[in-house]
Design an enzyme around this catalytic site. Structure first.
Site, PDB file in Angstrom:
ATOM      1  N   GLU A 133       0.933  -1.154   0.075  1.00 58.89           N
ATOM      2  CA  GLU A 133       0.050  -0.072  -0.075  1.00 58.89           C
ATOM      3  C   GLU A 133       0.929   1.232  -0.129  1.00 58.89           C
ATOM      4  O   GLU A 133       1.980   1.285   0.276  1.00 58.89           O
ATOM      5  CB  GLU A 133      -0.914  -0.041   1.081  1.00 58.89           C
ATOM      6  CG  GLU A 133      -1.874  -1.281   1.261  1.00 58.89           C
ATOM      7  CD  GLU A 133      -2.915  -0.918   2.122  1.00 58.89           C
ATOM      8  OE1 GLU A 133      -3.111  -0.230   3.056  1.00 58.89           O
ATOM      9  OE2 GLU A 133      -3.913  -1.758   2.048  1.00 58.89           O
ATOM     10  N   GLY A 137       4.211   0.461   2.580  1.00 56.33           N
ATOM     11  CA  GLY A 137       5.402  -0.116   2.108  1.00 56.33           C
ATOM     12  C   GLY A 137       5.301  -1.643   2.157  1.00 56.33           C
ATOM     13  O   GLY A 137       4.171  -2.355   1.702  1.00 56.33           O
ATOM     14  N   SER A 138       6.414  -2.232   2.767  1.00 56.78           N
ATOM     15  CA  SER A 138       6.660  -3.659   2.816  1.00 56.78           C
ATOM     16  C   SER A 138       6.183  -3.882   4.222  1.00 56.78           C
ATOM     17  O   SER A 138       6.110  -5.234   4.252  1.00 56.78           O
ATOM     18  CB  SER A 138       8.036  -3.853   2.786  1.00 56.78           C
ATOM     19  OG  SER A 138       8.633  -3.569   1.680  1.00 56.78           O
ATOM     20  N   SER A 169       2.810  -5.406  -9.646  1.00 55.78           N
ATOM     21  CA  SER A 169       2.880  -6.202 -10.831  1.00 55.78           C
ATOM     22  C   SER A 169       1.890  -6.831 -11.535  1.00 55.78           C
ATOM     23  O   SER A 169       0.973  -7.429 -10.924  1.00 55.78           O
ATOM     24  CB  SER A 169       4.318  -7.004 -10.723  1.00 55.78           C
ATOM     25  OG  SER A 169       5.396  -6.270 -10.270  1.00 55.78           O
ATOM     26  N   ARG A 250      11.645 -15.497  -2.240  1.00 53.28           N
ATOM     27  CA  ARG A 250      12.851 -14.689  -2.167  1.00 53.28           C
ATOM     28  C   ARG A 250      13.871 -15.382  -2.989  1.00 53.28           C
ATOM     29  O   ARG A 250      14.751 -14.937  -3.436  1.00 53.28           O
ATOM     30  CB  ARG A 250      13.435 -14.444  -0.934  1.00 53.28           C
ATOM     31  CG  ARG A 250      12.476 -13.175  -0.216  1.00 53.28           C
ATOM     32  CD  ARG A 250      12.721 -12.829   1.196  1.00 53.28           C
ATOM     33  NE  ARG A 250      12.104 -11.862   1.699  1.00 53.28           N
ATOM     34  CZ  ARG A 250      11.817 -11.410   2.817  1.00 53.28           C
ATOM     35  NH1 ARG A 250      12.224 -12.338   3.850  1.00 53.28           N
ATOM     36  NH2 ARG A 250      11.215 -10.304   3.281  1.00 53.28           N
ATOM     37  N   GLY A 351      33.093   0.608 -21.620  1.00 54.10           N
ATOM     38  CA  GLY A 351      33.276   1.982 -21.820  1.00 54.10           C
ATOM     39  C   GLY A 351      32.299   2.996 -22.255  1.00 54.10           C
ATOM     40  O   GLY A 351      30.969   2.561 -21.845  1.00 54.10           O
ATOM     41  N   GLU A 375      10.029  -7.593  -3.062  1.00 55.34           N
ATOM     42  CA  GLU A 375      10.135  -8.831  -2.264  1.00 55.34           C
ATOM     43  C   GLU A 375      11.036  -8.435  -1.126  1.00 55.34           C
ATOM     44  O   GLU A 375      11.698  -9.762  -0.501  1.00 55.34           O
ATOM     45  CB  GLU A 375      10.397 -10.016  -3.237  1.00 55.34           C
ATOM     46  CG  GLU A 375      10.247 -11.291  -2.589  1.00 55.34           C
ATOM     47  CD  GLU A 375       8.566 -11.587  -2.363  1.00 55.34           C
ATOM     48  OE1 GLU A 375       8.340 -12.355  -1.613  1.00 55.34           O
ATOM     49  OE2 GLU A 375       7.723 -10.547  -2.780  1.00 55.34           O
ATOM     50  N   SER A 378      17.001  -4.740   0.203  1.00 54.49           N
ATOM     51  CA  SER A 378      18.214  -5.047   1.029  1.00 54.49           C
ATOM     52  C   SER A 378      18.245  -4.562   2.462  1.00 54.49           C
ATOM     53  O   SER A 378      18.760  -5.597   3.207  1.00 54.49           O
ATOM     54  CB  SER A 378      19.358  -4.567   0.217  1.00 54.49           C
ATOM     55  OG  SER A 378      19.452  -4.942  -1.118  1.00 54.49           O
ATOM     56  N   GLU A 379      17.735  -3.479   2.843  1.00 54.60           N
ATOM     57  CA  GLU A 379      17.739  -3.209   4.283  1.00 54.60           C
ATOM     58  C   GLU A 379      17.003  -4.060   5.138  1.00 54.60           C
ATOM     59  O   GLU A 379      17.204  -4.370   6.144  1.00 54.60           O
ATOM     60  CB  GLU A 379      17.475  -1.502   4.470  1.00 54.60           C
ATOM     61  CG  GLU A 379      18.499  -0.662   3.680  1.00 54.60           C
ATOM     62  CD  GLU A 379      18.431  -0.713   2.222  1.00 54.60           C
ATOM     63  OE1 GLU A 379      19.779  -0.664   1.558  1.00 54.60           O
ATOM     64  OE2 GLU A 379      17.408  -1.003   1.503  1.00 54.60           O
TER      65      GLU A 379
END
Length: 573
Positions: A133, A137-138, A169, A250, A351, A375, A378-379
């Site tokens: 939402e 958030g998570s 998604s 995960r 390059g 999903e 990282s934190e």
């Protein structure tokens, strides 16, 4: 997915991977990928064809009793990695259907499973997962979407859903969305079909990457769904049902990081083999390969080792939900961080060309970035890892990671086991220093411990995987890109990095948590010696540094294997 599922046989999996390559090569060549990315368009027809009779990739994720192939976690990892190598946006669309059907798989009644999973298997029905939402958030527990019961003659016959979902998604193309809403009995999942009055989707998000996936906000304005669409027919089980599949899902997103990182690296490897500079190809220059190629493939393969280990545990039905959630967090954390870094290095490896769209690594870099966010960021994963392993450290009186180190004792030295064990022992010392000075009260210290734990445990997993390759006991469906000798060199390189990171960074953060002394005379006697001094004495820093011996030779060996050449002397830049 049931805990005892063993999945596809090796031949079936290989046929599926080969068919997937052929299908995408024909439907989505590089030119088409670039066009869709530029236009910010999801190739819905192609995704539906992949989940239809043309390919049937969706069947891997559906149990056999509901018309699927009954693939396990290991199969899902291999398919998801291959999808991500082709395009992470398209992979996300396929993954969204599996994720959206998760609540049905783990929490529905037998009748609901037969109906809804059967629709996916037989009709290629596309799902979306409506949990996140705008303000929550998570945090799935911070729901604002509500489900109000509708009663007829004293019996609940339906629910009216009201609220908003964000970052969904397949949001505007899914046929069915599983929606998490707060019912009187607690958070619960509901099945909402496209076209239901009051249910609508916003314009798709204008995203940084994965522009071949459809991502949209969903609006629920007094949406009436029948009581039969309450997953499991019992209120209040939504969060438990969501937690049951974190380890599994995960693993799949970890595979996206792995596939995206390798897709970018493979392009950089091919480019450097052809690109001549100063009379020699870039691939012959150790300054190039040992910075931009080899370290990144090493971290990707360390993540693969932990990913395969976790998938095998899930398929064998081993480990509690909490254990598998933490294992999945470690696999996703390292795989997605490594994939992100590898894609960034691939741009540098090209390059100026890497910064342009036609070479595709620029697009891959934008695409793989999302894997460190969705999903579980990282934190959040660092926090999940640190909290769980901190509890294990306390419960075992500091022996959890020392026992893990001892478990590597029987492995061959050449697979990196001594350095991996050293990393785990150093980790135990760092955690004990944190306990002594109560340093986990600092949130950032806790996050950094999550990173160190991931590195040390992945070093152990990679040492075991290298040992299995040496003894020819890798699982039948395991990836076999590298031969046993090269994989052993990869394991040695990562074990050295993990050892150095745990010891040096661990000491840094424990020392950094010590406050500076206040000026003036001390009051009440001298301050007790901080844990940092004890940690500096306890850590075998001389052994950690000595373990780095042989690093350049191993980097040389890996580079030679990557480019398919005999050992060659370094070409001057």
């Amino acid at each position: 997915m049931t805990a005892t599922t063993t999945g596809l046989d090796g031949d079936t999996l290989r046929m599926m991977l080969s068919a997937l390559d052929d299908f995408v090569a024909g439907a989505l060549p590089d030119s088409r990928l670039l066009e869709l990315d530029h236009d910010d368009t999801c190739p819905e027809e192609t995704v539906r064809a992949m989940c239809g009779d043309d390919l049937g990739v969706h069947l891997v994720f559906i149990p056999e009793e509901y018309g699927g192939l009954g693939g396990g976690a290991f199969d899902a990892y291999r398919v998801c990695e291959r999808l991500a190598r082709l395009d992470i946006g398209v992979a996300t669309s396929v993954f969204a259907t599996f994720l959206g059907s998760d609540p049905v798989l783990v929490g529905a009644t037998p009748e609901q499973r037969k109906e809804w999973l059967g629709r996916i298997a037989e009709q290629g029905t596309m799902f979306a997962y409506g949990a996140t939402e705008p303000e929550a958030g998570s945090d799935l527990g911070a729901l604002t979407t509500t489900a109000t019961p509708v009663e007829t003659d004293g019996r609940v016959t339906g629910y009216r859903l009201t609220g908003r979902k964000q970052w969904i998604s397949n949001g505007s193309i899914a046929d069915v969305t599983t929606v998490l809403a707060l019912a009187p009995g607690g958070p619960s999942w509901f099945l909402v079909e496209k076209g239901t009055p009051g249910f609508s989707a916003a314009t798709p998000e204008d995203k940084h990457g994965i522009r071949l996936s459809n991502t949209a906000a969903l609006f629920l304005d007094d949406v009436l769904v029948p009581a039969e669409n309450l997953v499991g027919r019992v209120e209040g089980r939504g969060l438990i049902q969501a937690q049951q599949v974190f380890g599994y899902t995960r693993v799949m997103v970890a595979a996206f990081g792995l596939g995206g990182g390798w897709s970018a690296l493979d392009r950089a490897i091919a480019y450097s083999a052809d690109r001549v500079q100063g009379g020699t190809p870039l691939s012959a220059k150790r300054g190039y390969t040992h910075k931009l190629i080899v370290p990144h493939l090493v971290r990707l393969e360390a993540a693969r080792a932990y990913l395969e280990q976790t998938a095998a545990l899930i398929d064998a039905g081993q480990g509690s939900t909490a254990d598998l959630n933490t294992a999945g967090a470690i696999a996703k954390y390292l795989a997605t961080e490594a994939g992100n870094a590898a894609a960034d290095a691939a741009i540098q490896a090209h390059g100026g060309y890497g910064y342009t769209r036609p070479y595709l690594v620029e697009k891959i870099r934008r695409d793989v970035r999302i894997t460190t966010i969705y999903e579980g960021t990282s934190e959040i994963l660092e926090m999940t890892i640190a909290r769980d392993r901190w509890q294990q450290h306390l419960k075992t009186h500091g022996q959890y990671h020392r026992d893990a180190a001892r478990a590597l004792a029987g492995l061959p030295d050449e697979c990196g086991a001594p350095a991996a064990a050293l990393a785990l022992d150093c980790l135990a010392d760092v955690l004990e220093a944190c306990r002594a000075d109560r340093l986990t009260r600092h949130q950032h210290i806790l996050l950094r411990l999550g990173e160190l734990i991931a590195y040390a445990e992945c070093a152990g997993a990679l040492a075991r995987r290298a040992a299995d390759a040496m003894s020819e006991t890798l699982p039948e469906k395991a990836d076999r890109r590298f031969d046993a000798g090269t994989l052993a060199a990869v394991a040695r390189v990562f074990a050295r990095e993990a050892t150095l990171k745990v010891a040096e960074d661990g000491l840094r953060w424990v020392t950094g948590a010590v406050p500076l002394p206040k000026p003036g005379p001390s009051i009440g006697g001298a301050r007790p010696e901080p844990a940092a001094a004890g940690l500096a004495a306890a850590l075998p820093l001389d052994r950690v540094r000595a373990a780095q011996a042989g690093l350049i030779a191993d980097l040389d060996q890996i580079a030679d294997a990557v480019y398919g050449r005999e050992a060659t002397p370094e070409v001057p830049s």
